[in-house]
Design a protein around this motif. Structure first.
Motif, PDB file in Angstrom:
ATOM      1  N   ALA A   9      44.924  -0.935 -49.173  1.00 59.07           N
ATOM      2  CA  ALA A   9      43.922   0.073 -48.805  1.00 59.07           C
ATOM      3  C   ALA A   9      44.236   0.528 -47.389  1.00 59.07           C
ATOM      4  O   ALA A   9      44.293  -0.289 -46.477  1.00 59.07           O
ATOM      5  N   GLU A  13      39.602   3.698 -40.620  1.00 60.18           N
ATOM      6  CA  GLU A  13      38.149   3.646 -40.809  1.00 60.18           C
ATOM      7  C   GLU A  13      37.706   2.406 -41.600  1.00 60.18           C
ATOM      8  O   GLU A  13      36.558   2.000 -41.545  1.00 60.18           O
ATOM      9  N   LEU A  20      33.368   1.234 -45.903  1.00 57.54           N
ATOM     10  CA  LEU A  20      33.565   0.008 -46.683  1.00 57.54           C
ATOM     11  C   LEU A  20      34.612   0.292 -47.756  1.00 57.54           C
ATOM     12  O   LEU A  20      34.584   1.345 -48.397  1.00 57.54           O
ATOM     13  N   ASP A  21      35.501  -0.655 -47.965  1.00 58.44           N
ATOM     14  CA  ASP A  21      36.592  -0.470 -48.925  1.00 58.44           C
ATOM     15  C   ASP A  21      36.068  -0.609 -50.360  1.00 58.44           C
ATOM     16  O   ASP A  21      36.266  -1.620 -51.014  1.00 58.44           O
ATOM     17  N   GLY A  69      44.509   6.060 -50.291  1.00 57.06           N
ATOM     18  CA  GLY A  69      44.361   6.856 -49.071  1.00 57.06           C
ATOM     19  C   GLY A  69      45.669   7.295 -48.452  1.00 57.06           C
ATOM     20  O   GLY A  69      46.761   6.889 -48.871  1.00 57.06           O
ATOM     21  N   LEU A  71      46.916  10.370 -48.380  1.00 55.54           N
ATOM     22  CA  LEU A  71      47.673  11.403 -49.097  1.00 55.54           C
ATOM     23  C   LEU A  71      47.295  12.811 -48.657  1.00 55.54           C
ATOM     24  O   LEU A  71      47.779  13.791 -49.200  1.00 55.54           O
ATOM     25  N   PRO A  73      46.682  16.096 -45.880  1.00 57.25           N
ATOM     26  CA  PRO A  73      47.692  16.924 -45.213  1.00 57.25           C
ATOM     27  C   PRO A  73      47.874  16.624 -43.724  1.00 57.25           C
ATOM     28  O   PRO A  73      48.751  17.186 -43.098  1.00 57.25           O
TER      29      PRO A  73
END
Ligand code: ATP
Ligand code: MG
Length: 423
Positions: A9, A13, A20-21, A69, A71, A73
């Motif tokens: 992950a 942040e 929270l993941d 996460g 990905l 721009p």
């Protein structure tokens, strides 16, 4: 050897407490339902060295690694570069990824700029994972002997891409045939400890695992068993036998909330309802209007916070307030009946209590709340005592009066003491 799956992950942040993941949690749950436990979950910063070290650690011990996460721009979105470097290939533009981006932007009246076009670059030789609800497609690449699936970090997109592409891949690679079966019960009006004790007394089959979740103020009981449906059905019947005759189970559908079950009952029976609320300040009305279609049953309410409004709008006699107090069974009974006749409904719900933190007394400590349900059969009142913080008292009593309504519609008696937390 069991097939091993890990998650990387990514995102600062996740490390500084901003987010929270939940993506890892989601995957862990989906896989464990199919009998597969994750090997490792690792959160790493948006830093290429950290990402490379994390990926290396996971590919060493896992046949499949899912990344979440990075990905997007922007310059801190490094997952594409990470996987290209790890796989030893360069980034190339995928025409179908570009076409997806262009049509996504066109549909929103916008034109893709060069920054956004970065999202059409994928590691050479990768297989693209479509992202039907977002811009950035994901992809699958080989890194050494491992398969790596890179998904968008946005939870909605992550879940969709996982369900549509990654899960079928894991199921086939891991040869997952045995499905874990489950039965769920949602209970209202009893504390988790008591629910647990009652279930333990049943001495259910060792093949069946039981788990509890306190989703305040509900308690959810889940029975799980791999394969043997008969054992699971027997265990479910035993659990039902303890709680259902007392009306404590409001649903066996894991997706249904107490509010949704009350909503469905009111609609199915063509019933109408009104409220008269004091300490809950409109929370019961708010709950009753939460589901689309609530105009089919909810008529309105009186927010009778002060004694004066209780007298003037609901006709509660001054003598009743002075002799029993505004927080009393006698007063909520009048409030409920008055609301029912004022709004001409089948049911009316009333609440009056001490939410705290001040205003409690020895006789009526904080958490003392009286609930009333008026119907054509008369009015039922209950003391709902839950000593807690103000918001919990208000929430618990609002849901408790809705549960009383559910029981009234179903003709389920209120057990002694209900909904004080015992039976
Ligand atoms: P985007 O195209 O939006 O930039 P992305 O794939 O680059 O997507 P991130 O930028 O890492 O993903 O995160 C996008 C959003 O998803 C952010 O709001 C982030 O907080 C959230 N998010 C990222 N990872 C997770 C996670 N593991 N669990 C829950 N939310 C997450
Ligand atoms: Mg991003």
């Amino acid at each position: 050897m069991t097939f091993s799956v890990s998650i990387l992950a990514t995102g600062s942040e996740l490390l500084d407490g901003r987010v929270l993941d939940t993506n890892s949690h989601f995957v862990a749950r989906e896989l464990s339902e199919r009998g597969l436990k994750l090997k490792r979950v690792l959160c790493v910063d948006d830093d290429i060295d950290e990402l490379l070290a994390g990926l290396r650690q996971l590919t060493e011990v896992s046949q499949l690694v899912i990344t979440s996460g990075g990905l997007g721009p922007t310059s801190d979105d490094l997952t594409r570069d990470l996987l290209a470097a790890a796989a030893g290939v360069s980034l190339v533009e995928f025409p179908n990824a570009r076409a997806h981006l262009e049509s996504f932007y066109r549909a929103r009246g916008r034109v893709v700029d060069s920054t956004n076009l970065r999202q059409a670059l994928l590691p050479e030789g990768a297989e693209m994972i479509p992202n039907p609800i977002g811009t950035a497609p994901g992809f699958i690449v080989r890194v050494g002997t491992s398969i790596v699936c890179s998904l968008s970090g946005v939870p909605r997109e992550f879940q969709r891409m996982f369900n549509e592409t990654v899960l079928p891949l894991v199921v086939s690679k891991a040869g997952l045939t045995e499905t874990i079966q489950r039965r769920s019960f949602k209970v209202f009006g009893l504390p988790e400890s008591l629910v647990g004790a009652k279930v333990e007394d049943l001495a259910l089959s060792k093949e069946v695992t039981v788990s509890y979740r306190a989703a305040f103020p509900e308690v959810h009981v889940t029975l799980k068993c791999s394969g043997a449906t008969r054992l699971l059905d027997e265990a479910a019947a035993a659990v039902r036998g303890v709680f259902a005759p007392h009306g404590f189970i409001f649903t066996e559908d894991p997706k249904i909330t107490l509010l949704q079950s009350v909503h469905a009952l009111l609609l199915a029976n063509g019933l109408t309802v009104a409220t008269a609320e004091s300490c809950t300040g409109g929370m019961v009305g708010q709950f009753l209007t939460q589901q689309p279609g609530s105009s089919g049953y909810f008529r309105g309410g009186v927010l009778a916070y002060s004694d004066e409004v209780k007298r003037r709008e609901l006709g509660v006699p001054e003598t009743l307030i002075s002799s029993h107090g505004a927080v009393s069974a006698e007063v909520v009974a009048v409030m409920a009946e008055a609301a029912r006749s004022k709004f001409k409904t089948d049911y009316a719900l009333a609440v009056s209590g001490v939410a705290g933190p001040d205003g409690g007394s020895d006789a009526k400590p904080v958490g003392t709340v009286y609930l009333g349900v008026a119907s054509s059969a008369g009015v039922l009142t209950r003391l709902c005592f839950y000593a807690s913080e103000r918001e919990n008292v208000r929430r618990y009593s609002s849901l408790a009066v809705l549960d009383m309504l559910r029981r009234s519609i179903l003709g389920a008696a209120l057990p002694d003491g209900y909904p004080v937390m015992k039976f």
